[in-house]
Design an enzyme around this catalytic site. Structure first.
Site, PDB file in Angstrom:
ATOM      1  N   LYS A 113       0.806  -1.226   0.000  1.00  0.00           N
ATOM      2  CA  LYS A 113       0.000   0.000   0.000  1.00  0.00           C
ATOM      3  C   LYS A 113       0.836   1.272   0.000  1.00  0.00           C
ATOM      4  CE  LYS A 113      -4.367  -1.540   0.327  1.00  0.00           C
ATOM      5  NZ  LYS A 113      -5.444  -1.174  -0.608  1.00  0.00           N
TER       6      LYS A 113
ATOM      7  N   SER B 294       1.258  -9.709  -0.619  1.00  0.00           N
ATOM      8  CA  SER B 294       0.918  -8.288  -0.558  1.00  0.00           C
ATOM      9  C   SER B 294       1.245  -7.623   0.767  1.00  0.00           C
ATOM     10  CB  SER B 294      -0.569  -8.103  -0.867  1.00  0.00           C
ATOM     11  OG  SER B 294      -1.355  -8.888   0.023  1.00  0.00           O
TER      12      SER B 294
END
Length: 315
Positions: free
Chosen positions: A49, A297
């Site tokens: 992110k 991720s």
């Protein structure tokens, strides 16, 4: 589809903020597939992110940031925005769902972010409305934003540089910003590569929507796989998914927990539930054969949850 020129520009823009993460071979048993791990869990905030947040905030003037920034996030985008807000010297507020992982919330607070916890449905609806009473400053959307997706797409550029003949890329699917960004880069540069979304069986709105042919609402259950899964896919993200992805691969909680264990035992990598979802799909053969890249991720998992999984139990 995000133009590859914008993804390349984002790469230059965020180079000083992010880590160019390694691509390593996974210690799997299946000889028919070469599984590789794109280790976004090694970013400064433990999640991909930081890429999208850095790009979105770098494109905004200092004047536009004067009143600060805010976002809605279960924890990882919250950290990406808070990390950049601290670096830029502006205030940050994060709207989170009640019951969000303590590890992620503690990280946001360490970075100086202010947390506002609300009921899950109210939190999720913020992604649609893009507003909330009392919030000031720039809203950074966690996934449905071209600048955020362009930042995420830099992962696709790195994958192709490290493994030019990759057959398949599997990407965890929450809001769709990660998968759409990566797929935009790979479709432009190596269209033969297959790209799949990875979801958990307890909350797989993309798989259900693709089967129905339209974005639909589903019944979902909140679990330790907190970084992905929700009650729906937003229409604009579903349009991108139909254009860019080859389908969705759904794994059970048991398969995802096993992937977390294998990552720790064989690669000494700590992944959160969402981060292991792509690995679970590849481990169980859902992603097919050949050279498969799994995007890990994030690695922001509560210690108690990780211990439970390593002991062979399901949180």
């Amino acid at each position: 589809m995000i133009p590859v020129s914008e993804i390349r520009a984002a790469r230059e823009r965020i180079a000083s903020a992010i880590v160019r993460t390694p691509l390593v071979r996974f210690g799997a048993d299946d000889p028919s597939a070469e599984i590789y791990l794109k280790l976004e869990c090694l970013q400064p905030i433990g999640s991909f992110k930081i890429r999208g947040a850095s790009n979105a905030m770098a494109l905004v003037s200092k004047e536009a940031l004067a009143q600060g920034v805010w976002t809605a996030s279960a924890g990882n985008m919250a950290q990406g925005v808070a990390w950049n807000a601290r670096r830029l010297g502006v205030p940050c507020t994060v709207v989170v769902p009640e019951g969000a992982p303590a590890t992620k919330l503690a990280a946001v607070e360490r970075m100086g972010g202010r947390i506002v916890a609300v009921p899950h449905d109210e939190w999720f609806d913020t992604f649609r409305t893009r507003k909330r009473e009392g919030m000031k400053g720039l809203f950074v959307h966690a996934f449905s934003d071209d600048a955020v997706m362009a930042g995420n797409g830099t992962i696709g550029l790195e994958i192709l540089e490290d493994l030019p003949d990759v057959d398949t890329v599997v990407v965890p699917y929450g809001g769709g910003g990660l998968a759409s960004g990566i797929a935009s880069a790979i479709r432009a540069l190596r269209p033969a590569t297959k790209i799949y979304a990875a979801e958990a069986s307890t909350a797989a709105p993309l798989d259900a929507s693709l089967k129905k042919g339209e974005a639909i609402d589903i019944a979902h259950t909140r679990t330790f796989v907190d970084g992905i899964g929700g009650p729906r896919v937003f229409p604009e993200m579903f349009a991108l998914a139909k254009e860019l992805l080859d389908g969705a691969l759904v794994s059970t909680l048991e398969e995802i927990a096993e992937a977390i264990r294998r990552l720790v035992e064989r690669n000494h990598v700590v992944a959160e539930g969402a981060g292991a979802a792509a690995v679970a799909a590849a481990m169980t053969g859902k992603a097919g054969r050949g050279k498969i890249v799994c995007v890990v991720s994030g690695g922001n998992i509560d210690a108690a949850t990780l211990v439970t999984i390593l002991q062979g139990r399901l949180p």
